[in-house]
Design a protein around this motif. Structure first.
Motif, short mmCIF file in Angstrom:
data_model
loop_
_atom_site.label_atom_id
_atom_site.label_comp_id
_atom_site.label_asym_id
_atom_site.label_seq_id
_atom_site.Cartn_x
_atom_site.Cartn_y
_atom_site.Cartn_z
N UNK A 77 0.96 -1.15 -0.14
CA UNK A 77 -0.14 -0.15 0.02
C UNK A 77 0.90 1.17 -0.18
N UNK A 78 1.89 1.47 0.92
CA UNK A 78 2.94 2.37 0.75
C UNK A 78 3.48 2.55 -0.60
N UNK A 79 3.89 1.63 -1.15
CA UNK A 79 4.46 1.48 -2.50
C UNK A 79 3.67 2.23 -3.43
N UNK A 80 2.34 1.61 -3.27
CA UNK A 80 1.46 1.95 -4.34
C UNK A 80 1.08 3.47 -4.16
N UNK A 81 0.90 4.05 -3.11
CA UNK A 81 0.69 5.60 -2.84
C UNK A 81 1.74 6.54 -3.20
N UNK A 82 2.94 5.96 -2.79
CA UNK A 82 4.36 6.64 -3.28
C UNK A 82 4.31 6.78 -4.67
N UNK A 83 3.86 5.88 -5.41
CA UNK A 83 3.63 6.06 -7.01
C UNK A 83 2.50 6.62 -7.52
N UNK A 84 1.48 7.62 -6.58
CA UNK A 84 0.54 8.28 -7.31
C UNK A 84 0.70 9.63 -6.94
N UNK A 85 1.97 10.15 -7.20
CA UNK A 85 2.04 11.64 -7.18
C UNK A 85 2.01 11.96 -8.60
N UNK A 86 1.59 13.16 -8.62
CA UNK A 86 1.06 13.95 -9.90
C UNK A 86 1.01 15.54 -9.78
N UNK A 98 -0.35 13.75 -3.93
CA UNK A 98 -0.48 12.44 -3.86
C UNK A 98 -1.95 12.01 -4.05
N UNK A 99 -2.40 11.16 -5.03
CA UNK A 99 -3.88 10.88 -5.03
C UNK A 99 -4.26 9.61 -4.16
N UNK A 100 -5.22 9.97 -3.14
CA UNK A 100 -5.57 9.13 -2.39
C UNK A 100 -6.88 8.29 -2.82
N UNK A 101 -7.56 8.64 -3.62
CA UNK A 101 -8.80 8.17 -4.31
C UNK A 101 -9.31 9.01 -5.48
N UNK A 102 -10.05 8.10 -6.20
CA UNK A 102 -10.50 8.91 -7.41
C UNK A 102 -11.91 8.26 -7.84
N UNK A 103 -12.49 8.95 -8.69
CA UNK A 103 -13.82 8.60 -9.50
C UNK A 103 -14.17 9.63 -10.51
N UNK A 145 -12.89 13.29 -10.45
CA UNK A 145 -12.79 13.58 -8.97
C UNK A 145 -11.85 12.84 -8.40
N UNK A 146 -10.87 13.63 -7.60
CA UNK A 146 -9.69 13.16 -6.99
C UNK A 146 -9.62 13.61 -5.45
N UNK A 147 -9.14 12.94 -4.62
CA UNK A 147 -8.68 13.21 -3.28
C UNK A 147 -7.42 13.31 -3.22
N UNK A 148 -6.68 14.49 -2.83
CA UNK A 148 -5.30 14.48 -2.97
C UNK A 148 -4.51 15.07 -1.74
N UNK A 149 -3.56 15.02 -1.44
CA UNK A 149 -2.66 15.52 -0.33
C UNK A 149 -1.17 15.94 -0.86
N UNK A 150 -0.73 17.00 -0.33
CA UNK A 150 0.62 17.36 -0.53
C UNK A 150 1.53 16.28 -0.47
N UNK A 151 2.30 15.68 -1.36
CA UNK A 151 3.23 14.77 -1.20
C UNK A 151 4.40 14.95 -0.33
#
Length: 353
Positions: A77-86, A98-103, A145-151
């Motif tokens: 899970x940590x690896x996946x979210x680290x790869x979700x930076x945009x 970092x994208x935490x969720x999307x729809x 639609x994205x949920x994001x946080x600062x990486x």
């Protein structure tokens, strides 16, 4: 003269009709086609284009995020979210997000287009429980639609981003639904609570096994409004449900906005006077400082009344003392048009005895 006027009007109407058709053709020709690839390959860079500068063909690349918590695969899970930076610098963010969720869905407009989704999931993928239903398809939608946080920043600020590729507009909603100290990731869902035909944004986060934080945002008049929030455990829907012990071994629950008042005899529920001696004296009077405990809202779920009518249901556990669980209060909320918010409209109780 009359014939000339009639001829002139006919020509004018034909010209006008031709202009209308030309405008429709232009509108059709300028429609943006959105193609989204959802990949499980961590090495593939995510792509989220700016709607305002998008051309006729838009290509989006998103990461496939399975339910790692179900598999207890926290390292992956940590690896996946680290790869979700945009890169979302076009929205004013200094760092990558970092994208935490999307729809994807029809969130801002009734004139939604279809977004084509293609999955890039390798054979033998470890987290494959949902794979049988993941097929390439067209989805009736106009927004990502994205949920994001600062990486780079570990603060409590996170954001809901709505990218409308149909109208070439972007919207940023600040929220604090997710805490960086929390191991649970937020959930993002789209439902129509208001009945206007547009999907409302539902963001939630499990704080423990039962308790859930939730916020709902709806779109109208070119902006998003918060119509429900229970952050911090406080329902923002008017007065709370009150409950108390009363004399003669009775318990009373009340919720004034809908005129609810329910009274039960603890003796008729099966409790003996001996069991209630810590809360009542020998005359059946409530002892000073003794009362019931109504826990925070928990087990929050979105329920379907029918295909077009969605409500929220959650429950409160009611206890007497440390170990006596008396009942479960089930609370139902739906959209109140007059108040422009989610309001309690029904309360059910399930008694233990």
């Amino acid at each position: 003269m009359k014939k000339f006027i009639a001829f002139f009007l006919i020509m004018f109407l034909c010209l006008l009709n031709g202009c209308d058709k030309k405008e429709e053709e232009n509108a059709t020709n300028s429609a943006i086609n959105v193609n989204m690839q959802i990949t499980a390959d961590y090495s593939k860079e995510l792509v989220v284009p700016d709607p305002e500068s998008s051309e006729e063909e838009v290509s989006v690349v998103m990461r496939y995020i399975p339910d790692f918590e179900k598999y207890e695969a926290y390292e992956d899970m940590d690896k996946c979210y680290k790869s979700c930076e945009v890169d979302l610098s076009y929205l004013g963010f200094d760092n990558k997000m970092t994208i935490l969720a999307f729809q994807i869905g029809a969130v801002t407009s009734h004139t939604s287009k279809y977004i084509h989704i293609a999955y890039d999931i390798p054979n033998g993928y470890l987290y494959d429980e949902e794979l049988p239903v993941l097929i390439n398809r067209d989805v009736y939608a106009n927004c990502l639609v994205l949920v994001v946080k600062d990486s780079l920043k570990e603060d409590e600020d996170n954001y809901i981003i709505v990218l409308d590729y149909d109208k070439k507009k972007s919207y940023v909603i600040k929220t604090s639904i997710w805490n960086p100290m929390d191991e649970h990731m937020p959930s993002l869902q789209l439902f129509d609570f208001t009945g206007d035909g547009l999907q409302d944004i539902v963001i939630s986060n499990s704080l423990n096994e039962c308790y859930v934080n939730m916020q709902i945002f709806t779109f109208s008049e070119n902006k998003f409004r918060n119509i429900y929030s229970n952050l911090g455990g406080e329902e923002k829907t008017g007065d709370k449900i009150s409950g108390q012990l009363t004399d003669n071994y009775k318990i009373v629950f009340e919720y004034k906005p809908i005129g609810l008042k329910k009274e039960k005899s603890l003796l008729k529920l099966g409790y003996s006077k001996k069991q209630l001696r810590y809360s009542y004296n020998k005359e059946g009077k409530v002892k000073k400082g003794r009362d019931i405990q109504i826990d925070l809202a928990q087990d929050m779920k979105i329920c379907d009344q029918n295909e077009y009518d969605h409500v929220i249901r959650y429950s409160h556990s009611v206890t007497l003392g440390k170990y006596n669980h008396i009942c479960e209060i089930y609370v139902y909320l739906k959209y109140n048009t007059k108040e422009d918010r989610m309001d309690i409209y029904k309360i059910d109780m399930k008694w233990d005895k």
